[in-house]
Design a protein around this motif. Structure first.
Motif, short mmCIF file in Angstrom:
data_model
loop_
_atom_site.label_atom_id
_atom_site.label_comp_id
_atom_site.label_asym_id
_atom_site.label_seq_id
_atom_site.Cartn_x
_atom_site.Cartn_y
_atom_site.Cartn_z
N LEU A 88 -19.00 5.79 -0.75
CA LEU A 88 -17.64 5.64 -1.31
C LEU A 88 -17.68 5.74 -2.83
O LEU A 88 -16.78 6.29 -3.46
CB LEU A 88 -17.03 4.31 -0.87
CG LEU A 88 -16.73 4.18 0.62
CD1 LEU A 88 -16.19 2.78 0.92
CD2 LEU A 88 -15.74 5.24 1.09
N LEU A 93 -14.31 6.14 -5.08
CA LEU A 93 -13.28 5.36 -4.39
C LEU A 93 -13.50 3.85 -4.48
O LEU A 93 -12.70 3.08 -3.96
CB LEU A 93 -13.20 5.78 -2.91
CG LEU A 93 -12.64 7.18 -2.67
CD1 LEU A 93 -12.71 7.53 -1.19
CD2 LEU A 93 -11.20 7.28 -3.18
N LEU A 149 -12.23 -1.39 -3.25
CA LEU A 149 -11.72 -0.06 -2.89
C LEU A 149 -10.53 0.27 -3.78
O LEU A 149 -9.64 -0.57 -3.96
CB LEU A 149 -11.28 -0.08 -1.42
CG LEU A 149 -10.77 1.24 -0.85
CD1 LEU A 149 -11.91 2.26 -0.75
CD2 LEU A 149 -10.17 1.03 0.54
N ASP A 150 -10.51 1.45 -4.33
CA ASP A 150 -9.32 1.90 -5.05
C ASP A 150 -8.34 2.37 -3.99
O ASP A 150 -8.36 3.52 -3.53
CB ASP A 150 -9.70 3.05 -6.01
CG ASP A 150 -8.53 3.46 -6.89
OD1 ASP A 150 -7.37 3.30 -6.46
OD2 ASP A 150 -8.78 3.94 -8.01
N ARG A 153 -5.90 5.47 -4.42
CA ARG A 153 -6.61 6.74 -4.40
C ARG A 153 -7.11 7.07 -2.99
O ARG A 153 -7.02 8.20 -2.52
CB ARG A 153 -7.78 6.66 -5.37
CG ARG A 153 -8.45 7.98 -5.57
CD ARG A 153 -9.53 7.91 -6.61
NE ARG A 153 -8.99 7.79 -7.96
CZ ARG A 153 -9.74 7.80 -9.05
NH1 ARG A 153 -11.05 7.87 -8.94
NH2 ARG A 153 -9.20 7.70 -10.23
N ALA A 154 -7.62 6.04 -2.30
CA ALA A 154 -8.14 6.26 -0.94
C ALA A 154 -7.01 6.72 -0.01
O ALA A 154 -7.18 7.67 0.76
CB ALA A 154 -8.77 4.97 -0.41
N ASP A 157 -6.08 10.26 -0.58
CA ASP A 157 -7.10 11.20 -0.08
C ASP A 157 -6.90 11.52 1.40
O ASP A 157 -7.18 12.62 1.83
CB ASP A 157 -8.51 10.61 -0.23
CG ASP A 157 -9.11 10.95 -1.57
OD1 ASP A 157 -8.35 11.40 -2.45
OD2 ASP A 157 -10.32 10.75 -1.74
N LEU A 227 -12.11 7.83 5.72
CA LEU A 227 -12.91 8.14 4.53
C LEU A 227 -14.34 8.52 4.92
O LEU A 227 -14.95 9.39 4.32
CB LEU A 227 -12.94 6.94 3.57
CG LEU A 227 -11.60 6.55 2.95
CD1 LEU A 227 -11.73 5.25 2.17
CD2 LEU A 227 -11.07 7.66 2.04
#
Ligand code: GLU
Length: 277
Positions: A88, A93, A149-150, A153-154, A157, A227
């Motif tokens: 990650l 991320l 965890l961002d 952004r995740a 994605d 992810l």
């Protein structure tokens, strides 16, 4: 083939709520000629104790539950979770968060109306905007940090995600309401969300059965599956067993444990009946 699992954390002895969960997972596997696995979720070294893990094995065997293959103990697989975190990180991320609990609390109080998620107030994102240099400098100083965890952004994605629950139907995942969840810490490179997602995939679990208290958390697991490009199992979140006063059976309520029922002379068939709910 149906593969189910029971995945208790050895933070105490099992109570009837656990027995209900274990019996359901076992039944779902056996009725489909599938496999039933046992996993000990002992990543939290401060709360988990080996004697409780032994107690779990003992109580399940006493209840008459048999599991397939070796027991997986998460504490023996920290390298795998670390590798997941590294992946990650390579996707940009996750970010290091140096905030203490007190600092987070103070920041939330300062900001007035802090949004709440299923696990409490959301992390205000203080460390998300630190520069690369600042992050590296703090790490070099040996500052303890968690990896978060961002979330925005995740989510961007992977786009819209769905999953299916045998009792709750089709669900649209909404992991963003959890905010930037912690996925690991320096001393423990894993969190419940990370380890459970990786392990269910690694063990080939096709049907996750567990209590409704974890229904919301599945949105985070669905995001991590996307992810990591892992398959999404089917789910069955069951209602929690309640005591005579309608309160959920948690260890803190001094719910009778399987062990105490056994010592009081109950036989497995009676306890299975009590746990049926
Ligand atoms: N280890 C978790 C617990 O005991 C359950 C994890 C799961 O079934 O996904 O609450």
């Amino acid at each position: 083939m149906i593969v189910t699992r029971f995945a208790p954390s050895p933070t105490g002895r099992l109570h009837l709520g656990h027995a209900h969960s274990a019996l359901l997972a076992h039944r779902r596997a056996r009725e489909a000629n599938g496999r039933f696995l046992l996993r000990i979720e002992d990543i939290d070294g401060t709360r988990c104790r080996p004697e409780f893990a032994d107690g779990i094995v003992d109580d399940l065997a006493w209840l008459g539950l048999d599991w397939d293959g070796e027991i997986r103990r998460q504490s023996e697989h920290m390298d795998e979770y670390r590798a997941g975190l590294d992946r990650l990180a390579s996707m940009d991320l996750v970010y290091p968060c140096f905030c203490t609990r007190a600092e987070i609390r103070a920041e939330i109080e300062r900001s007035g109306a802090a949004p709440h998620g299923p696990e409490g107030p959301l992390y205000p994102g203080t460390c998300r905007s630190l520069s690369r240099d600042e992050r590296e400098a703090r790490i070099a100083q040996g500052k303890p940090h968690a990896l978060r965890l961002d979330m925005a952004r995740a989510c961007e994605d992977v786009g819209a995600l769905h999953w299916h629950d045998r009792r709750h139907g089709d669900r649209l995942a909404a992991p963003a309401r959890f905010g930037d969840v912690v996925l690991g810490r320096k001393e423990t490179p894993a969190s419940y969300h990370l380890a459970v997602t990786l392990d269910d995939a690694l063990q080939g679990v096709t049907l996750v059965t567990r209590g409704e208290d974890l229904l919301d958390a599945t949105d985070v697991h669905r995001l991590l599956q996307a992810l990591f490009r892992l398959p999404t199992p089917d789910y069955e979140h069951h209602p929690l067993i309640l005591d005579a006063e309608g309160r959920r059976l948690a260890k803190r309520d001094n719910a009778p444990t399987l062990h105490s029922l056994r010592l009081a002379g109950r036989v497995p068939a009676e306890v299975r009946e009590m746990a049926a709910g």
